[in-house]
Design an enzyme around this catalytic site. Structure first.
Site, PDB file in Angstrom:
ATOM      1  N   LYS A   1     101.974 -54.115  33.598  1.00 17.31           N
ATOM      2  CA  LYS A   1     100.660 -54.493  33.081  1.00 17.31           C
ATOM      3  C   LYS A   1     100.684 -55.970  32.707  1.00 17.31           C
ATOM      4  CE  LYS A   1      99.294 -52.882  29.065  1.00 17.31           C
ATOM      5  NZ  LYS A   1      98.743 -52.061  28.000  1.00 17.31           N
TER       6      LYS A   1
ATOM      7  N   CYS B   1      88.809 -58.214  26.862  1.00  8.68           N
ATOM      8  CA  CYS B   1      88.832 -57.474  28.126  1.00  8.68           C
ATOM      9  C   CYS B   1      88.915 -58.417  29.320  1.00  8.68           C
ATOM     10  CB  CYS B   1      87.562 -56.625  28.226  1.00  8.68           C
ATOM     11  SG  CYS B   1      87.394 -55.759  29.800  1.00  8.68           S
TER      12      CYS B   1
ATOM     13  N   CYS C   1      89.259 -56.578  32.497  1.00  8.96           N
ATOM     14  CA  CYS C   1      89.051 -55.645  33.609  1.00  8.96           C
ATOM     15  C   CYS C   1      87.570 -55.349  33.841  1.00  8.96           C
ATOM     16  CB  CYS C   1      89.798 -54.338  33.364  1.00  8.96           C
ATOM     17  SG  CYS C   1      89.076 -53.283  32.082  1.00  8.96           S
TER      18      CYS C   1
END
Length: 99
Positions: A47, A65, A67
């Site tokens: 990740k 964020c 994504c």
């Protein structure tokens, strides 16, 4: 005399004493395809999470964020976990840490 609610629902509204009309547009549905967001950055890691030290933050740690799947965008809510499982991607949040 019509109520403000019925005037708005009927497509008319008052603006400075003059009546104007508008057409309500239907809401658009947006389809999000499950495909990888990160094509080639640090693909050898499970990740990708980057941290940045900042002196002027109100919280000791804030996750942003990357994504575009977060329900609390621009803050991370962990939506990348489901996205990564569905697509084999390895995207993770950007962490801002108070220095």
């Amino acid at each position: 005399m019509a109520s403000a609610t019925s005037i708005i629902q009927g497509g008319l509204f008052s603006c400075g004493g003059a009546l104007s009309s508008f057409t309500a547009r239907p809401r658009r549905m947006m389809v999000v395809r499950a495909e990888a967001i990160n094509p080639d950055i640090k693909k050898d890691e499970p990740k990708v999470v980057d941290s940045v030290l900042v002196t002027e933050l109100s919280k000791p740690l804030t996750a942003y964020c990357r994504c575009w799947r977060s329900g609390t965008f621009p803050l991370c809510d962990g939506g990348h976990v489901k996205h990564n499982k569905e697509t084999g991607d390895n995207v993770g949040p950007l962490l801002l840490k108070k220095q």
